[in-house]
Write an enzyme that holds these catalytic residues in place. Sequence first.
Site, PDB file in Angstrom:
ATOM      1  N   GLY A  11     -23.064  35.498  28.179  1.00  0.00           N
ATOM      2  CA  GLY A  11     -22.023  34.863  28.995  1.00  0.00           C
ATOM      3  C   GLY A  11     -22.407  34.913  30.460  1.00  0.00           C
ATOM      4  N   ASP A  36     -26.626  32.293  27.919  1.00  0.00           N
ATOM      5  CA  ASP A  36     -25.408  31.496  27.724  1.00  0.00           C
ATOM      6  C   ASP A  36     -25.776  30.312  26.821  1.00  0.00           C
ATOM      7  OD1 ASP A  36     -22.661  31.350  29.784  1.00  0.00           O
ATOM      8  OD2 ASP A  36     -23.022  29.731  28.345  1.00  0.00           O
ATOM      9  N   GLU A 163     -14.159  44.796  33.826  1.00  0.00           N
ATOM     10  CA  GLU A 163     -14.592  44.436  35.181  1.00  0.00           C
ATOM     11  C   GLU A 163     -13.356  44.274  36.075  1.00  0.00           C
ATOM     12  OE1 GLU A 163     -17.710  44.453  36.508  1.00  0.00           O
ATOM     13  OE2 GLU A 163     -16.255  44.401  38.123  1.00  0.00           O
ATOM     14  N   LYS A 223      -7.183  48.111  31.989  1.00  0.00           N
ATOM     15  CA  LYS A 223      -7.511  46.806  32.576  1.00  0.00           C
ATOM     16  C   LYS A 223      -6.267  45.908  32.590  1.00  0.00           C
ATOM     17  CE  LYS A 223      -9.711  43.063  33.712  1.00  0.00           C
ATOM     18  NZ  LYS A 223     -10.367  42.741  34.922  1.00  0.00           N
ATOM     19  N   CYS A 279      -7.097  35.715  35.120  1.00  0.00           N
ATOM     20  CA  CYS A 279      -6.739  37.031  34.568  1.00  0.00           C
ATOM     21  C   CYS A 279      -5.253  37.355  34.499  1.00  0.00           C
ATOM     22  CB  CYS A 279      -7.438  38.119  35.363  1.00  0.00           C
ATOM     23  SG  CYS A 279      -9.146  38.294  34.896  1.00  0.00           S
ATOM     24  N   GLN A 281      -2.167  35.928  34.469  1.00  0.00           N
ATOM     25  CA  GLN A 281      -1.258  35.387  33.458  1.00  0.00           C
ATOM     26  C   GLN A 281      -1.742  35.748  32.047  1.00  0.00           C
ATOM     27  OE1 GLN A 281       0.810  31.842  33.972  1.00  0.00           O
ATOM     28  NE2 GLN A 281       0.225  30.958  32.032  1.00  0.00           N
ATOM     29  N   ARG A 349      -8.978  27.982  37.560  1.00  0.00           N
ATOM     30  CA  ARG A 349      -8.214  28.325  36.355  1.00  0.00           C
ATOM     31  C   ARG A 349      -6.806  28.807  36.743  1.00  0.00           C
ATOM     32  NH1 ARG A 349     -12.639  31.894  33.254  1.00  0.00           N
ATOM     33  NH2 ARG A 349     -13.193  32.364  35.398  1.00  0.00           N
TER      34      ARG A 349
HETATM   35  C1  UDX Z   1      -7.757  39.693  39.632  1.00  0.00           C
HETATM   36  C2  UDX Z   1      -7.819  41.209  39.911  1.00  0.00           C
HETATM   37  O1  UDX Z   1      -7.561  41.438  41.314  1.00  0.00           O
HETATM   38  C3  UDX Z   1      -9.178  41.770  39.523  1.00  0.00           C
HETATM   39  O2  UDX Z   1      -9.190  43.180  39.682  1.00  0.00           O
HETATM   40  C4  UDX Z   1      -9.466  41.418  38.052  1.00  0.00           C
HETATM   41  O3  UDX Z   1     -10.756  41.846  37.699  1.00  0.00           O
HETATM   42  C5  UDX Z   1      -9.348  39.918  37.817  1.00  0.00           C
HETATM   43  O4  UDX Z   1      -8.064  39.449  38.264  1.00  0.00           O
HETATM   44  P1  UDX Z   1      -8.692  37.512  40.824  1.00  0.00           P
HETATM   45  O5  UDX Z   1      -7.790  36.776  39.890  1.00  0.00           O
HETATM   46  O6  UDX Z   1     -10.098  37.084  40.936  1.00  0.00           O
HETATM   47  O7  UDX Z   1      -8.726  39.062  40.464  1.00  0.00           O
HETATM   48  O8  UDX Z   1      -8.085  37.426  42.321  1.00  0.00           O
HETATM   49  P2  UDX Z   1      -6.891  38.174  43.077  1.00  0.00           P
HETATM   50  O9  UDX Z   1      -7.355  38.452  44.456  1.00  0.00           O
HETATM   51  O10 UDX Z   1      -6.329  39.310  42.337  1.00  0.00           O
HETATM   52  O11 UDX Z   1      -5.784  37.020  43.209  1.00  0.00           O
HETATM   53  C6  UDX Z   1      -5.086  36.508  42.093  1.00  0.00           C
HETATM   54  C7  UDX Z   1      -4.027  35.515  42.534  1.00  0.00           C
HETATM   55  O12 UDX Z   1      -2.972  36.161  43.243  1.00  0.00           O
HETATM   56  C8  UDX Z   1      -4.550  34.431  43.495  1.00  0.00           C
HETATM   57  O13 UDX Z   1      -3.976  33.197  43.159  1.00  0.00           O
HETATM   58  C9  UDX Z   1      -4.079  34.906  44.845  1.00  0.00           C
HETATM   59  O14 UDX Z   1      -3.924  33.852  45.774  1.00  0.00           O
HETATM   60  C10 UDX Z   1      -2.750  35.542  44.491  1.00  0.00           C
HETATM   61  N1  UDX Z   1      -2.300  36.576  45.450  1.00  0.00           N
HETATM   62  C11 UDX Z   1      -3.049  37.696  45.639  1.00  0.00           C
HETATM   63  C12 UDX Z   1      -1.099  36.411  46.124  1.00  0.00           C
HETATM   64  O15 UDX Z   1      -0.401  35.416  45.954  1.00  0.00           O
HETATM   65  N2  UDX Z   1      -0.678  37.404  46.978  1.00  0.00           N
HETATM   66  C13 UDX Z   1      -1.396  38.543  47.182  1.00  0.00           C
HETATM   67  O16 UDX Z   1      -0.934  39.400  47.975  1.00  0.00           O
HETATM   68  C14 UDX Z   1      -2.627  38.697  46.493  1.00  0.00           C
HETATM   69  P1  ADP Z   2     -15.390  34.768  32.714  1.00  0.00           P
HETATM   70  O1  ADP Z   2     -14.492  34.463  33.892  1.00  0.00           O
HETATM   71  O2  ADP Z   2     -14.756  35.740  31.750  1.00  0.00           O
HETATM   72  O3  ADP Z   2     -16.753  35.170  33.113  1.00  0.00           O
HETATM   73  P2  ADP Z   2     -16.376  32.106  32.050  1.00  0.00           P
HETATM   74  O4  ADP Z   2     -15.704  31.027  31.286  1.00  0.00           O
HETATM   75  O5  ADP Z   2     -16.664  31.905  33.502  1.00  0.00           O
HETATM   76  O6  ADP Z   2     -15.489  33.419  31.835  1.00  0.00           O
HETATM   77  O7  ADP Z   2     -17.771  32.484  31.352  1.00  0.00           O
HETATM   78  C1  ADP Z   2     -17.939  32.748  30.010  1.00  0.00           C
HETATM   79  C2  ADP Z   2     -19.278  32.160  29.564  1.00  0.00           C
HETATM   80  O8  ADP Z   2     -19.550  32.615  28.229  1.00  0.00           O
HETATM   81  C3  ADP Z   2     -19.352  30.634  29.521  1.00  0.00           C
HETATM   82  O9  ADP Z   2     -20.399  30.195  30.353  1.00  0.00           O
HETATM   83  C4  ADP Z   2     -19.625  30.311  28.027  1.00  0.00           C
HETATM   84  O10 ADP Z   2     -20.516  29.210  27.857  1.00  0.00           O
HETATM   85  C5  ADP Z   2     -20.277  31.591  27.547  1.00  0.00           C
HETATM   86  N1  ADP Z   2     -20.198  31.808  26.086  1.00  0.00           N
HETATM   87  C6  ADP Z   2     -19.121  31.720  25.280  1.00  0.00           C
HETATM   88  N2  ADP Z   2     -19.446  32.020  24.003  1.00  0.00           N
HETATM   89  C7  ADP Z   2     -20.773  32.298  23.982  1.00  0.00           C
HETATM   90  C8  ADP Z   2     -21.719  32.682  22.962  1.00  0.00           C
HETATM   91  N3  ADP Z   2     -21.346  32.863  21.682  1.00  0.00           N
HETATM   92  N4  ADP Z   2     -23.014  32.889  23.321  1.00  0.00           N
HETATM   93  C9  ADP Z   2     -23.392  32.724  24.613  1.00  0.00           C
HETATM   94  N5  ADP Z   2     -22.561  32.368  25.612  1.00  0.00           N
HETATM   95  C10 ADP Z   2     -21.269  32.160  25.314  1.00  0.00           C
END
Ligand code: UDX
Ligand code: ADP
Length: 467
Positions: A11, A36, A163, A223, A279, A281, A349
């Site tokens: 991935g 991938d 992560e 997580k 993440c 939602q 996303r």
């Molecule tokens: C989140 C977690 O922070 C991270 O630890 C986990 O690994 C993955 O999910 P991410 O979604 O990449 O990370 O970004 P994050 O900075 O957490 O923001 C998420 C959403 O909340 C964004 O849309 C951001 O704009 C919003 N947000 C964040 C707010 O609206 N207000 C804030 O104070 C902080």
């Molecule tokens: P994340 O945010 O969790 O990293 P992404 O959608 O950005 O998620 O990345 C996941 C990746 O895993 C994609 O690039 C997808 O093509 C890859 N993937 C899914 N299933 C397989 C598989 N069976 N073997 C190799 N790669 C895969």
Amino acid sequence: MKKITNICCIGAGYVGGPTMAVIAQKCPEITVNVVDINEQRIRDWNDSDLDKLPIYEPGLKEVVLEARGRNLFFSTNVEKSIDEAEIVFISVNTPTKTYGKGKGMAADLKFVELCARQIAKVSKNDKIVVEKSTLPVRTAEAVRSILDNTGNGVKFQILSNPEFLAEGTAVDDLHNADRVLIGGEQSTEEGQEAMDALTDIYAHWLPKERILQTNVWSSELSKLTANAFLAQRISSINSLSALCEETEANIEEVARAIGSDTRIGAKFLKTSVGFGGSCFQKDILNLVYICRSMGLQEVADYWEQVILMNDYQKRRFADNIIKTLYNTVSDKKITFLGWAFKKDTNDTRETAAMYVADHLMNDLARIEVYDPKVSSKQMFADMNYLNSRSETENEKQLKAHSDPYEACKNAHAIAVLTEWDEFIDYDWQKIYDNMMKPAFVFDGRNILDRERLEKIGFKYYGIGINS
Ligand code: UDX
Ligand code: ADP
């Protein structure tokens, strides 16, 4: 302890790509193969033009430049890379299920299961398998059951290593992680050895006390819990932004006041049009689903409210635009500044922008968008994914621009959906001069200089600020 010399990561997405790039950068003696099935993605990771990397993250280009071709390799050769590795990370996507049992709630584990089966099929020697994707509690058990039943005598140790990086700050988060969590089988010697081997990798650049070892289930649940707590803070502050708009209170002042209490802390109290990203939602829905399936109705309802509040916030923002534009946006041009779910990423996303656009398009608005990093192709893919109208209708009602001033020309209103820094310093006088009057600005991130804009003549609406 076993020294690791070869790692495979299945991935090459937002998690696998940056994480492995940093591991390779910090552990030059370890060969890191990122694989991938998506050929285009791998081509992009290997492109000599680093601006073509499939993921935009500040600082990522430099890390890739340092390690790629030295000990970091991207390929589609999944089986060979699994075979050669001592540690295999599973870092594939785990979207919310869109069909069958648990539809709209549970995580779809089909990609993870496919990986486990592939690892089982090709492995000829013992391996450590690490789940890196965000997964529901007990997934490790499912992976273990698939791997243990291969019958070819190969032994697997399953670790959970979630992560915590946030997009937009991924490289920095990886370099300076608050903590690394490693869940494994502490009760057996092999389990402990596997955990120590992974600990040793992170210890190349992080102090040992930041690397926490727990049992697998605690790691998996931590997580989900971390993300649920963070999202809950945003929904809490957003719920109060609605109250502020009805009163003389100002949400920015309230956030500053409560955030100065060290018990509460200042982070994740920034009011917004609603959180997005892959993440928050998904993880909360997962938590809710697990609780429901265990009969814990009250716990499920409690966490579900975080999502419902977020939906309310997005809808409220869109409704406020309609109400302010004299109760109709039909055939009016509304310009979105920003489409990504947060600044400094090209990821869209669950971005609030697509839901707000959808709501306004239901009222027949024309949405024109400028985002510094998101392609128009991605914007259309997002709208088509919502399935609210035909692709042709989306093409009629949505337009992407590569120039912000063009995007704003003749607009009835501008809505800021993402907090990109560049928006703050635009020539707002020029934008004003070319807009329909009255010129409305709806700042979904409270980043613009309200005073300056009002002096120019804009009608400014922030979130949680009385207008
Ligand atoms: C989140 C977690 O922070 C991270 O630890 C986990 O690994 C993955 O999910 P991410 O979604 O990449 O990370 O970004 P994050 O900075 O957490 O923001 C998420 C959403 O909340 C964004 O849309 C951001 O704009 C919003 N947000 C964040 C707010 O609206 N207000 C804030 O104070 C902080
Ligand atoms: P994340 O945010 O969790 O990293 P992404 O959608 O950005 O998620 O990345 C996941 C990746 O895993 C994609 O690039 C997808 O093509 C890859 N993937 C899914 N299933 C397989 C598989 N069976 N073997 C190799 N790669 C895969």
